[in-house]
Enzyme design. Structure first.
Site, PDB file in Angstrom:
ATOM      1  N   GLY A  53       0.727  -1.179  -0.090  1.00 47.67           N
ATOM      2  CA  GLY A  53      -0.085   0.043   0.034  1.00 47.67           C
ATOM      3  C   GLY A  53       0.962   1.439   0.041  1.00 47.67           C
ATOM      4  N   CYS A  80       4.853  -6.221   2.031  1.00 44.84           N
ATOM      5  CA  CYS A  80       5.452  -4.840   2.091  1.00 44.84           C
ATOM      6  C   CYS A  80       4.593  -4.188   3.051  1.00 44.84           C
ATOM      7  CB  CYS A  80       5.473  -4.148   0.464  1.00 44.84           C
ATOM      8  SG  CYS A  80       6.105  -2.817   0.566  1.00 44.84           S
ATOM      9  N   TYR A  81       3.623  -3.193   2.530  1.00 41.29           N
ATOM     10  CA  TYR A  81       2.725  -2.488   3.713  1.00 41.29           C
ATOM     11  C   TYR A  81       2.227  -3.546   4.794  1.00 41.29           C
ATOM     12  CZ  TYR A  81      -0.633   0.587   5.786  1.00 41.29           C
ATOM     13  OH  TYR A  81      -1.321   1.409   6.676  1.00 41.29           O
ATOM     14  N   HIS A 164       7.994  -7.933  -3.177  1.00 37.21           N
ATOM     15  CA  HIS A 164       6.846  -8.216  -4.065  1.00 37.21           C
ATOM     16  C   HIS A 164       6.817  -9.563  -4.574  1.00 37.21           C
ATOM     17  CE1 HIS A 164       4.668  -4.537  -2.848  1.00 37.21           C
ATOM     18  NE2 HIS A 164       5.733  -3.892  -3.052  1.00 37.21           N
ATOM     19  N   GLU A 166       4.594 -11.157  -5.931  1.00 37.36           N
ATOM     20  CA  GLU A 166       3.485 -11.262  -7.106  1.00 37.36           C
ATOM     21  C   GLU A 166       3.653 -11.040  -8.359  1.00 37.36           C
ATOM     22  OE1 GLU A 166       3.561  -9.179  -4.376  1.00 37.36           O
ATOM     23  OE2 GLU A 166       2.725  -7.160  -4.858  1.00 37.36           O
ATOM     24  N   GLY A 220     -17.084 -10.355 -28.687  1.00 36.99           N
ATOM     25  CA  GLY A 220     -16.007 -10.336 -27.550  1.00 36.99           C
ATOM     26  C   GLY A 220     -15.946 -11.612 -26.676  1.00 36.99           C
ATOM     27  N   ASP A 222     -15.754 -12.011 -23.173  1.00 39.19           N
ATOM     28  CA  ASP A 222     -16.566 -12.086 -22.161  1.00 39.19           C
ATOM     29  C   ASP A 222     -18.065 -12.519 -22.441  1.00 39.19           C
ATOM     30  OD1 ASP A 222     -14.241 -11.560 -20.925  1.00 39.19           O
ATOM     31  OD2 ASP A 222     -14.992  -9.282 -20.567  1.00 39.19           O
ATOM     32  N   LYS A 364      -9.643 -12.596 -16.365  1.00 36.57           N
ATOM     33  CA  LYS A 364      -9.828 -12.694 -17.923  1.00 36.57           C
ATOM     34  C   LYS A 364      -9.220 -14.001 -18.271  1.00 36.57           C
ATOM     35  CE  LYS A 364     -10.859 -10.567 -21.705  1.00 36.57           C
ATOM     36  NZ  LYS A 364     -12.068  -9.728 -21.961  1.00 36.57           N
TER      37      LYS A 364
END
Ligand code: XMP
Length: 525
Positions: A53, A80-81, A164, A166, A220, A222, A364
């Site tokens: 954050g 982190c935060y 991080h 991720e 599309g 989705d 997605k």
């Protein structure tokens, strides 16, 4: 299904943490750090991940860890935060570093056999650091800048990492998240396309019963996958409508129709409304007005069809998880939220439908995997995003039938060349014609031609020409909020430009757009 709760403290990477956990096939949900206890516990999490954050955890009014989380007795991983907030909550100390640490760094493990085993290069982004660990913690790794690059309390199963895990810049970072979710929290990796489909099918059946359900399929990813899921659940109770606005890319209408009829064996009502749309756009060149016209026309055409099929009670909507998360995330997303509203091709709020949103909890990439397992063709499942107002946003100036056709032809050449060279479609699936492996090719996220309302002089044969110019736009991006222009090989660009000028009537000049987003946007309009 076992799950992990991820608490968002305002990190730009919060969604990426969730994607990594899902990639480890563990279900997880993102919550704002201050979400109500009942809401967070309703998913019955096996553990918590606290995101990074932008604030300093020791500032008055800074986000903190809610008491019930610490009392739950469940494992916690602070990033982190999140690590700093955990430190403060448990009686340790956090102070400002002498200098902000941003970018690549290396860590040295201090204890063997932890979740840090395969991690050495990491990505840092912090201005504060831990100066005293809470009681019960040991340092698991250090970096040049911090004696506590990672820490853990093995009894309580509390962990903190300053870096991080991720982001891609931390190699094997996703393994750390997987290790935490699966081995430490004991969450079973059951989140697979098959189980997603099974759960959705059940939920859809429960929601709609014997009623009929309407779906607007745009071509599309989705809307197609959402409709396919609903079809799997309720078969012929689904009424899928595809409106051909005349503003689609080459062959798009046929591809969608065949995907539904041949791959899914589903009914699809195809409405050819090209003349109506192009008629309404006659003489209009102002971009906002063009959008409005297409949006309104779409609603009118769709309403008429809905009436014809007896006004079903339910409507399928392809809302995906990032849309849901962004509308409830902490402040940082307010600016970006504007994006979701420019989605023309949407339906009016006063249409009296109950919504069926089978993709509401999917990212997605998961939508695509589900689409593949449902049997939709690869070309559709891996299709690049295409704006609701269609080619109007890429045909600058007035959209006449002639100019729309010109743009469609030029665009088809670009896509054909990029696909052949392995830059489009499913990442890693194509091979370049020059024999380079797919790993050497930087996949293009979105590419298209823009037709400019600009004419310039050229020469063809011995003839002077005075024709329109086209721009090629090709970008790479993770999230479409920022994007870089694709560094396509010159010979590929040359071949494409050549073909466009030679094969498409009315274009005598091709330029390549080399602006990133920001400051430019992906579309031109
Ligand atoms: P920009 O041009 O804002 O686009 O950088 C970001 C992404 O959004 C797509 N886009 C749209 N999608 N309706 C949509 O459904 C729209 O009106 C629209 N305008 C832009 C764009 O193609 C890109 O992927």
């Amino acid at each position: 299904m076992d799950s992990i709760a991820i608490l968002d403290f305002g990190s730009q990477y919060a969604q990426i943490i969730a994607r990594r956990v899902r990639e480890a096939q563990v279900y997880c949900e993102l919550f704002p750090w201050d979400a109500p206890q009942e809401k967070i516990l309703s998913i019955r999490p096996k553990g918590f991940i606290l995101s990074g954050g932008p604030r300093s955890a020791y500032e008055p009014g800074a986000p903190y860890i809610q008491e019930f989380i610490l009392k739950s007795g469940l494992p916690i991983l602070g990033i982190c935060y999140g690590m700093q907030a955990l430190t403060l909550a448990l009686g340790g100390q956090v102070d400002a570093s002498a200098h902000r640490e941003y970018g690549p760094a290396e860590i040295q493990p201090l204890v063997q056999g932890t979740m840090l085993d395969e991690i050495s290069k990491v990505w840092m982004s912090h201005g504060d650091r831990i100066t005293r660990m809470p009681e019960g913690f040991v340092a698991l790794a250090r970096s040049g800048n911090s004696p506590y690059a990672a820490m853990g309390d093995m009894q309580r199963k509390y962990f903190g990492v300053q870096f991080h895990p991720e982001v891609h810049h931390t190699p094997n970072g996703s393994k750390l998240l997987q290790h935490f979710a699966v081995d430490i929290c004991g969450a079973k990796p059951e989140w697979t396309p098959a189980s997603i489909i099974e759960a959705s099918v059940e939920r859809i059946r429960l929601q709609v019963g014997e009623e009929r359900v309407l779906a607007a399929v745009s071509g599309g990813v989705d809307s197609s996958v959402a409709a396919a899921l609903v079809h799997k659940a309720i078969g012929d109770q689904l009424v899928a409508v595809f409106v051909d606005t005349g503003l689609l890319r080459k062959d798009e209408g046929e591809q969608v129709a065949s995907a539904f009829r041949e791959n899914l064996h589903a009914e699809l009502i195809a409405v050819d409304a090209a003349d109506e749309f192009l008629g309404a756009l006659k003489g209009v060149s102002e971009p906002e007005q063009k959008r409005r016209i297409v949006g309104e026309k779409f609603i009118r055409v769709f309403e008429a069809r809905a009436r014809e099929v007896g006004q079903p009670r339910f409507l399928v909507q392809g809302t995906i998880y990032p849309d849901v998360v962004e509308s409830s995330a902490p402040d940082r997303n307010k600016a970006e939220r504007i994006k979701t509203h420019h989605n023309v091709g949407g339906l009016p709020e006063d249409m009296q439908f109950e919504l069926v949103e089978p993709l509401r909890y999917l990212f997605k990439d998961e939508v695509r995997l589900v689409g593949e397992v449902l049997g939709l063709p690869e070309a559709l499942v891996w299709r690049q995003p295409f704006p609701g107002p269609g080619l109007t946003v890429r045909c600058l100036g007035e959209v006449t039938p002639e100019r729309a056709a010109r743009l469609r032809a030029a665009d088809a050449i670009l896509i054909e060349e990029l696909t052949r060279a392995g830059y489009m479609g499913k990442p890693g699936s194509a091979r370049s014609s020059n024999g380079a492996g797919p790993e050497e090719i930087q996949h293009v996220s979105q590419a298209f031609v823009v037709l400019l309302p600009v004419r310039s002089v050229g020469v063809m044969g011995d003839q002077r020409t005075y024709q329109e110019a086209a721009a090629i736009r090709a970008v790479t991006t993770e999230d479409f909020m920022t994007a870089d222009w694709a560094r396509l090989p010159h010979d590929l660009l040359a071949r494409t430009a050549n073909r466009i000028v030679n094969e498409v009537d009315g274009i005598n000049r091709v330029v390549y757009d080399i602006t990133s987003k920001p400051p430019a946007t992906i579309e031109w309009e």
